[in-house]
Design an enzyme around this catalytic site. Structure first.
Site, PDB file in Angstrom:
ATOM      1  CB  SER A  85      19.649  52.058   8.295  1.00 37.80           C
ATOM      2  OG  SER A  85      19.091  50.815   7.940  1.00 37.80           O
ATOM      3  CD  GLN A  86      24.733  56.081   4.647  1.00 39.02           C
ATOM      4  OE1 GLN A  86      24.386  55.149   3.926  1.00 39.02           O
ATOM      5  NE2 GLN A  86      25.451  57.095   4.210  1.00 39.02           N
TER       6      GLN A  86
END
Length: 211
Positions: free
Chosen positions: A60-61
Site C-alpha cells: 500500500s501507498q
C-alpha cells in the site's frame, strides 16, 4: 535510495497530506519499507505510491498505511488488532509497533511466508499469522479492539462486524472497480456507526486461501 534524507522527505509529505499522529509518523520513519519490496523496486520504496509485490497484489501507498493506522488509533491505545491481508507485511510491521498484539490473516501462503521472514528479521514478534480467507476473519481469537482491512470488499463482511469488540474500530475500503470508499465503522452500544472518509483504490478482497 534508502537514506535518512529520503525517509524524511516521505514523512514531510505525509505531514503535508494531513497525517498528524506523531507515533504513526515515527514508526513509518523507522520502518525500512525497502525490505518489503523486490530489490529491483527498492529505489522507489520511499515514494508515496503503491508498488507491486507479485500475485497481483501491491504494497500500500505509505499515506494510506499512515491514514488507516491513524484512524485505528484515534480513540486511544489498542491491545488486540486483526489485520485482513498481510500482503508484503509492511502494514503488519507498522501496526506491530503501535499496538500490543496483531493477528494477521492472508489468503496467499507465499506472500505470508515471506512477510513472516521479514518481521523476524526486524525482531517484531508480537504478530500471529493465519493462512485463510479474510472474509471470515479469525473468529477463534475474537473479539478485537481494532480491525484493518487492506483490500476492498464489495460490502462490509458480517463476520468482521461480529468479531469487533464493543467500542472497537473497523477500517475498511468498500466498493467495486473505480468506485471505492474508505470507511470507519465503530461498534457502539446499540449497533454500529459508519463514517465514509473518501475515495480510495485497493486490490479486491478475494475468497479462499491459495497455497
Amino acid at each position: 535510495m534508502t537514506s535518512q534524507r529520503t525517509r524524511e522527505r516521505l514523512i514531510q509529505r505525509l505531514c503535508e497530506e494531513g497525517i498528524a499522529n506523531q507515533r504513526v509518523l515515527d514508526v513509518i520513519r523507522k520502518t525500512p519499507r525497502h525490505l518489503f519490496v523486490d530489490e529491483a523496486l527498492a529505489h522507489r520504496a520511499y515514494e508515496d505510491t503503491a508498488l507491486p509485490i507479485g500475485h497481483n497484489q501491491t504494497i500500500s501507498q505509505p499515506y494510506m498505511v499512515a491514514r488507516m493506522s491513524e484512524l485505528l488509533l484515534a480513540a486511544g491505545p489498542l491491545d488486540k488488532v486483526m489485520e485482513i491481508g498481510t500482503g508484503s507485511g509492511y502494514q503488519t510491521a507498522v501496526l506491530s509497533q503501535l499496538v500490543e498484539r496483531v493477528f494477521s490473516v492472508e489468503r496467499i501462503k507465499g506472500l505470508q511466508d515471506r512477510a513472516k521472514e521479514r518481521l523476524v528479521e526486524l525482531n517484531l514478534r508480537n504478530v500471529v499469522f493465519r493462512w485463510g480467507d479474510g472474509w471470515e476473519g479469525w473468529p477463534a481469537l475474537a473479539p478485537y479492539n481494532g480491525i484493518i482491512v487492506t483490500a476492498v470488499a464489495t460490502d462490509v463482511p458480517q463476520a468482521l462486524l461480529d468479531q469487533l469488540a464493543p467500542g472497537g474500530r473497523l477500517v475498511i475500503p468498500v466498493g467495486a472497480g473505480e468506485v471505492q470508499q474508505l470507511m470507519l465503522i465503530i461498534r457502539e452500544e446499540n449497533g454500529f456507526s459508519r463514517h465514509v472518509l473518501g475515495a480510495v483504490r485497493f486490490v479486491p478482497l478475494l475468497n479462499g486461501p491459495i497455497a
